[in-house]
Scaffold this active site. Structure first.
Site, PDB file in Angstrom:
ATOM      1  N   ASN A  68      12.555 -10.746  12.728  1.00 50.08           N
ATOM      2  CA  ASN A  68      12.727 -12.140  13.156  1.00 50.08           C
ATOM      3  C   ASN A  68      13.536 -12.992  12.181  1.00 50.08           C
ATOM      4  O   ASN A  68      13.846 -14.143  12.468  1.00 50.08           O
ATOM      5  CB  ASN A  68      11.358 -12.794  13.362  1.00 50.08           C
ATOM      6  CG  ASN A  68      10.490 -12.760  12.113  1.00 50.08           C
ATOM      7  OD1 ASN A  68      10.525 -11.792  11.356  1.00 50.08           O
ATOM      8  ND2 ASN A  68       9.716 -13.815  11.890  1.00 50.08           N
ATOM      9  N   ARG A  69      13.946 -12.428  11.046  1.00 47.97           N
ATOM     10  CA  ARG A  69      14.747 -13.206  10.097  1.00 47.97           C
ATOM     11  C   ARG A  69      15.461 -12.282   9.122  1.00 47.97           C
ATOM     12  O   ARG A  69      15.156 -11.094   9.012  1.00 47.97           O
ATOM     13  CB  ARG A  69      13.868 -14.194   9.325  1.00 47.97           C
ATOM     14  CG  ARG A  69      12.793 -13.520   8.493  1.00 47.97           C
ATOM     15  CD  ARG A  69      11.945 -14.550   7.771  1.00 47.97           C
ATOM     16  NE  ARG A  69      10.915 -13.911   6.965  1.00 47.97           N
ATOM     17  CZ  ARG A  69      10.090 -14.574   6.162  1.00 47.97           C
ATOM     18  NH1 ARG A  69      10.176 -15.895   6.063  1.00 47.97           N
ATOM     19  NH2 ARG A  69       9.181 -13.925   5.457  1.00 47.97           N
ATOM     20  N   ILE A  82      17.551  -9.798   6.940  1.00 46.68           N
ATOM     21  CA  ILE A  82      18.160  -8.501   7.203  1.00 46.68           C
ATOM     22  C   ILE A  82      17.656  -7.916   8.523  1.00 46.68           C
ATOM     23  O   ILE A  82      18.430  -7.369   9.312  1.00 46.68           O
ATOM     24  CB  ILE A  82      17.863  -7.532   6.043  1.00 46.68           C
ATOM     25  CG1 ILE A  82      18.566  -7.992   4.758  1.00 46.68           C
ATOM     26  CG2 ILE A  82      18.299  -6.107   6.392  1.00 46.68           C
ATOM     27  CD1 ILE A  82      18.171  -7.203   3.527  1.00 46.68           C
ATOM     28  N   ASP A 100       1.008  -6.850  12.858  1.00 48.54           N
ATOM     29  CA  ASP A 100       0.802  -6.906  11.410  1.00 48.54           C
ATOM     30  C   ASP A 100       0.809  -5.468  10.920  1.00 48.54           C
ATOM     31  O   ASP A 100      -0.054  -4.667  11.306  1.00 48.54           O
ATOM     32  CB  ASP A 100      -0.538  -7.577  11.113  1.00 48.54           C
ATOM     33  CG  ASP A 100      -0.839  -7.694   9.627  1.00 48.54           C
ATOM     34  OD1 ASP A 100      -0.100  -7.094   8.811  1.00 48.54           O
ATOM     35  OD2 ASP A 100      -1.816  -8.379   9.275  1.00 48.54           O
ATOM     36  N   VAL A 101       1.787  -5.114  10.081  1.00 46.36           N
ATOM     37  CA  VAL A 101       1.926  -3.713   9.657  1.00 46.36           C
ATOM     38  C   VAL A 101       0.779  -3.245   8.766  1.00 46.36           C
ATOM     39  O   VAL A 101       0.672  -2.052   8.479  1.00 46.36           O
ATOM     40  CB  VAL A 101       3.277  -3.459   8.952  1.00 46.36           C
ATOM     41  CG1 VAL A 101       4.438  -3.696   9.902  1.00 46.36           C
ATOM     42  CG2 VAL A 101       3.404  -4.285   7.681  1.00 46.36           C
ATOM     43  N   TYR A 139       6.535  -4.361  -6.218  1.00 46.82           N
ATOM     44  CA  TYR A 139       7.615  -4.257  -5.233  1.00 46.82           C
ATOM     45  C   TYR A 139       8.449  -2.999  -5.464  1.00 46.82           C
ATOM     46  O   TYR A 139       8.758  -2.249  -4.523  1.00 46.82           O
ATOM     47  CB  TYR A 139       8.494  -5.507  -5.323  1.00 46.82           C
ATOM     48  CG  TYR A 139       9.574  -5.598  -4.276  1.00 46.82           C
ATOM     49  CD1 TYR A 139       9.265  -5.934  -2.963  1.00 46.82           C
ATOM     50  CD2 TYR A 139      10.907  -5.370  -4.602  1.00 46.82           C
ATOM     51  CE1 TYR A 139      10.255  -6.035  -2.004  1.00 46.82           C
ATOM     52  CE2 TYR A 139      11.907  -5.471  -3.647  1.00 46.82           C
ATOM     53  CZ  TYR A 139      11.575  -5.808  -2.345  1.00 46.82           C
ATOM     54  OH  TYR A 139      12.566  -5.898  -1.394  1.00 46.82           O
ATOM     55  N   LYS A 152       8.930   0.170  -2.871  1.00 47.62           N
ATOM     56  CA  LYS A 152      10.244   0.506  -2.328  1.00 47.62           C
ATOM     57  C   LYS A 152      10.710   1.888  -2.786  1.00 47.62           C
ATOM     58  O   LYS A 152      11.404   2.589  -2.048  1.00 47.62           O
ATOM     59  CB  LYS A 152      11.258  -0.568  -2.737  1.00 47.62           C
ATOM     60  CG  LYS A 152      11.019  -1.928  -2.071  1.00 47.62           C
ATOM     61  CD  LYS A 152      11.112  -1.832  -0.562  1.00 47.62           C
ATOM     62  CE  LYS A 152      11.060  -3.188   0.111  1.00 47.62           C
ATOM     63  NZ  LYS A 152      11.201  -3.110   1.592  1.00 47.62           N
ATOM     64  N   ILE A 209      21.428  -9.824  -1.204  1.00 48.67           N
ATOM     65  CA  ILE A 209      21.943 -10.134   0.128  1.00 48.67           C
ATOM     66  C   ILE A 209      21.940 -11.645   0.318  1.00 48.67           C
ATOM     67  O   ILE A 209      21.020 -12.342  -0.124  1.00 48.67           O
ATOM     68  CB  ILE A 209      21.086  -9.473   1.226  1.00 48.67           C
ATOM     69  CG1 ILE A 209      20.852  -7.986   0.912  1.00 48.67           C
ATOM     70  CG2 ILE A 209      21.744  -9.649   2.586  1.00 48.67           C
ATOM     71  CD1 ILE A 209      22.105  -7.139   0.832  1.00 48.67           C
TER      72      ILE A 209
END
Length: 254
Positions: free
Chosen positions: A31-32, A34, A68-69, A160, A164, A193
Site C-alpha cells: 500500500n505504500r 516500494i 497482519d503477517v 533489522y 533481512k 530508495i
C-alpha cells in the site's frame, strides 16, 4: 533466446516455462513505498494484483485485503480471499516489514523479536501458505524484499539486519526444496530508495548518505519494482537462490 513483448511464447510441456498473462500476484505491504511501486508494475503488465495491508486499503485497480503477517490466521484468511478472486497465487512478493532502530546496548528484546517476527517469520508465513498452491500448479515465483543492510550491517539495526539477512538463507533453502517443482525464490536487496522516509531526512544527512553510494543518488521505487517483475518473469526462469542488489553499488562485493 528471449522474446520481445509482442511475441507469445510456446508453453513448455511441464508448464514451468510459459509467460502467462493475468497471473495471480500477491504483494505484502503493497500500500505504500516500494511495495506500492511493485504492485503498480505488475498491474501495468496485465497481472491480477492483490496486496495486503494492515488497514485493508490499497491503490485503485488492485485487490486490497486486510492482513497482519505476524498472525497466521490472518494470512490464511487473506490468501483465501485472494484465491477466490484471482485463483492460486502464482507470484508472491514478500515485502512487508518494520523497523525499531536502537543501539545494541539499549535495544529491548521486544524491539528485536517484533522486527524479526514481522520481517523474517512474517515472510515464512506467507511463503509457506503460497507454496501450497504453487506446488499444485508446478510453477511459482517468490521474491523476498531484503535490504543492503542485511548484507552490510548498520549501527542501531541489529534486529533489522538480522531479519533481512535471514531472507537470503530462506530463499536458498526454498530453492533447494522446490526448484524441481518449477518454483524459484530470489532476494532483492534495495539500498537507499527515494521514498517518504528518505524524503523526510535532513538535507545534510542525505548528502552524507549519497557520498557513500557510487551512483551518487537514491533509487526510485520503480527501479526496485523493475527488478522484482523481471525476476518474476520467464526470462528469469533459471535464476533461483540469487541476491540481486538495487543499491547503486553501495554494497558491491557482499
Amino acid at each position: 533466446m528471449s522474446t520481445d513483448a509482442t511475441t507469445t511464447p510456446t508453453p513448455r510441456a511441464d508448464g514451468a516455462g510459459t509467460e502467462p498473462t493475468g497471473r495471480s500476484v500477491l504483494v505484502t505491504g503493497g500500500n505504500r513505498g516500494i511495495g506500492l511501486a511493485i504492485a503498480r508494475a505488475f498491474l501495468a503488465a496485465g497481472d491480477k494484483v492483490a496486496i495486503t495491508s494492515r488497514s485493508g486499503e490499497g491503490p485503485e485497480g488492485v485487490l486490497a485485503v486486510k492482513a497482519d503477517v505476524t498472525d497466521s490466521d490472518s494470512i490464511d484468511a487473506a490468501f483465501a480471499e485472494v484465491e477466490a478472486a484471482h485463483g492460486p497465487v502464482e507470484v508472491l512478493v514478500a515485502n512487508a516489514g518494520i523497523t525499531h532502530d536502537q543501539l545494541l546496548l539499549r535495544m529491548s528484546e521486544q524491539d528485536f523479536t517484533s522486527v524479526v517476527d514481522t520481517n523474517l517469520t512474517g515472510a515464512f508465513r506467507v511463503v509457506q501458505r503460497a507454496t501450497k498452491g504453487m506446488m499444485r500448479l508446478k510453477k511459482g515465483r517468490i521474491v523476498l524484499v531484503s535490504s543492503v543492510v542485511g548484507l552490510l550491517g548498520s549501527p542501531g539495526q541489529v534486529n533489522y539486519a538480522a531479519s533481512k539477512s535471514g531472507l537470503v538463507g530462506m530463499a536458498r533453502s526454498i530453492t533447494r526444496e522446490l526448484g524441481s517443482r518449477g518454483v524459484t525464490a530470489n532476494v532483492v536487496a534495495p539500498g537507499y530508495i527515494d521514498t517518504e522516509m528518505t524524503q523526510n531526512l535532513d538535507e545534510d544527512l542525505k548528502k552524507q548518505y549519497k557520498t557513500s553510494i557510487p551512483a551518487g543518488r537514491f533509487a526510485q521505487p520503480e527501479e526496485v519494482a523493475d527488478v522484482v517483475t523481471w525476476l518474476s518473469s520467464d526470462q528469469a526462469a533459471y535464476i533461483s537462490g540469487a541476491v540481486v542488489p538495487v543499491d547503486g553499488g553501495l554494497g558491491m562485493g557482499h
